[in-house]
Design an enzyme around this catalytic site. Structure first.
Site, PDB file in Angstrom:
ATOM      1  N   ASP A   1     -93.530-121.397 -43.950  1.00 38.84           N
ATOM      2  CA  ASP A   1     -92.892-122.696 -43.764  1.00 38.84           C
ATOM      3  C   ASP A   1     -91.371-122.585 -43.681  1.00 38.84           C
ATOM      4  OD1 ASP A   1     -92.939-125.647 -43.681  1.00 38.84           O
ATOM      5  OD2 ASP A   1     -91.798-125.412 -45.524  1.00 38.84           O
TER       6      ASP A   1
ATOM      7  N   ASN B   1     -86.720-131.181 -41.233  1.00 38.09           N
ATOM      8  CA  ASN B   1     -87.506-130.363 -40.300  1.00 38.09           C
ATOM      9  C   ASN B   1     -88.974-130.422 -40.697  1.00 38.09           C
ATOM     10  OD1 ASN B   1     -88.702-128.384 -38.750  1.00 38.09           O
ATOM     11  ND2 ASN B   1     -87.373-126.720 -39.423  1.00 38.09           N
TER      12      ASN B   1
ATOM     13  N   ASP C   1     -92.933-131.902 -49.338  1.00 41.03           N
ATOM     14  CA  ASP C   1     -91.933-131.049 -48.692  1.00 41.03           C
ATOM     15  C   ASP C   1     -90.579-131.217 -49.396  1.00 41.03           C
ATOM     16  OD1 ASP C   1     -90.718-129.221 -47.040  1.00 41.03           O
ATOM     17  OD2 ASP C   1     -90.797-130.461 -45.228  1.00 41.03           O
TER      18      ASP C   1
END
Length: 427
Positions: A149, A275, A302
């Site tokens: 990631d 992002n 995230d």
């Protein structure tokens, strides 16, 4: 250790008392006598299984100026989480058993949440050569999720090999879906707002083509695939199509992609740079519907803290990412509960049960029932609070919700019978 939580409402249903002894729920009923238990009067609070985050950046080792395992664990506990999966893009990268074991041990030492390391798919996140997947899976950390990631595993041959390898390990690849040749220099979602602001566009297709490719690969191999932070209507459509064909694919959506749109970019505030980028309103609506439908399996924060110098600068030089652990529940209440898209059992499914299942995390995401582990969150659905980024537990302050009034507050978090956070403070 014995505790009695009085008058709570499991899954928002009728009020009961829950007795916890040691690490286990031992009794559920009405009018339970406390005996020697410590009593928590929590009348009317909704009780859910403790939240599990499949996608957290704790920055340790290497960027302790932005976050540490201790500060991130504190934010998680205050946000109602009992377990988080720590992403591999640390410094050094978590691409071997030594680093993942270090992260796991540090999480155990802090003890506020279970910190489960995610291992890198490729060495150094460079997308060229597989990392030591077997060694990380066999380590004391027991890694079951692998992800680069922050970077896409763009080479289809490398991705195919990773899927083949992790199939034998009983693990899952969590892909950051971004075709890098379509996003070179991109600064914002490709659309009218980016054009008006003069920002290079990030097309939705950059996400969707990788999702489609990897679903085809996973389906042909019979391997497991997890899609990180799905952001587009087309991305949700790809997962819907793949699941209908029997592909073993799961997907997550972040709180910020459920609430915020690219209209927030008008002031060029780097706190809104993330992002993948914030998308259009039509994408937000489609993501909410896909989460309610089960096409998207879970909410993952995230959580991406950054040091001041990495955010307090011009837009083009700012690092992408937002805080998310302490605000996730409130955003889900705002976007999914108050809109009628999810009830409290649905919230338990997307914030606890499915992420624990996808990550292979035993003891979490379990039903609120006698004999089950006492991993719980108690929340006030009627309360509202104003987010103050400087008052959050994270070292970093890059919250897009700063100053925003949000519904729903976490009151108490319980990890294996021990209260870790209570009434806005660590226990």
């Amino acid at each position: 250790m014995s505790s009695l939580f009085k008058g709570v409402r499991p899954y928002g249903e009728d009020p009961v008392d829950i007795r916890v002894e040691g690490e286990v729920i031992t009794e559920i009923g009405t009018g339970l006598e406390p005996g020697e238990a410590r009593v928590y009067e929590r009348d009317g609070l909704v009780a859910l299984p403790g939240f599990v985050d499949l996608h957290t950046h704790l920055r340790e080792p290497g960027r302790e100026d932005a976050e540490t395992i201790e500060s991130g664990s504190a934010a998680a506990a205050l946000g109602g989480y009992t377990a988080v999966f720590a992403m591999a893009n640390t410094d050094p990268v978590a691409d071997n058993d030594l680093v993942v074991e270090h992260v796991h041990r540090r999480g155990q030492a802090v003890g506020l949440v279970d910190v489960q390391p995610i291992g890198a798919v490729t060495v150094g996140l460079r997308g060229e050569r597989l990392a030591e997947l077997g060694a990380m899976a066999r380590s004391s950390a027991g890694v079951r999720v692998f992800s680069d990631d922050g970077h896409c595993v763009a080479d289809p041959l490398v991705m195919r090999r990773a899927l083949e390898y992790t199939k034998g390990l009983g693990a899952v690849i969590a892909q950051h879906a971004e075709e890098p040749r379509l996003t070179a220099g991109a600064q914002a979602h490709e659309g009218a707002n980016a054009a008006r602001l003069g920002l290079a566009g990030w097309p939705a297709a950059a996400e969707e083509v990788i999702l489609a490719r990897d679903c085809l690969l996973a389906g042909q191999l019979g391997a497991r695939l997890h899609a990180c932070h799905v952001t587009t209507e087309g991305g949700a459509d790809v997962l819907r199509w793949a699941k209908a064909r029997g592909v073993e694919v799961s997907g997550e959506v972040t709180p910020h992609h459920l609430l915020l749109t690219d209209e927030r970019l008008a002031g060029y505030d780097p706190v809104n740079k993330v992002n993948p980028p914030l998308r259009e309103g039509s994408d937000v609506r489609a993501l909410r519907e896909a989460l309610a439908e089960g096409v998207l399996d879970c909410v993952a924060t995230d959580h991406a803290p950054h040091a001041v110098q990495d955010k307090d600068c011009e837009w083009s030089g700012a690092r992408p990412g937002m805080l998310g652990l302490q605000t996730a529940l409130s955003v889900v209440v705002e976007t999914m509960v108050r809109t009628g898209l999810l009830d409290w059992r649905g919230v338990a499914r997307v914030m606890s049960e499915r992420p624990a299942e996808i990550g292979g995390l035993a003891g979490h995401g379990r039903p609120i029932a006698v004999g089950e582990p006492a991993n719980l969150v108690l929340l006030d659905e009627s309360a509202e609070w104003t987010v103050r980024a400087s008052e959050l537990a994270s070292i970093a302050h890059n919250s897009p919700y700063d100053g925003m009034r949000l519904p729903g507050t976490v009151v108490t978090t319980v990890l294996r019978g021990a209260v870790t956070a209570d009434e806005g403070k660590l226990a």
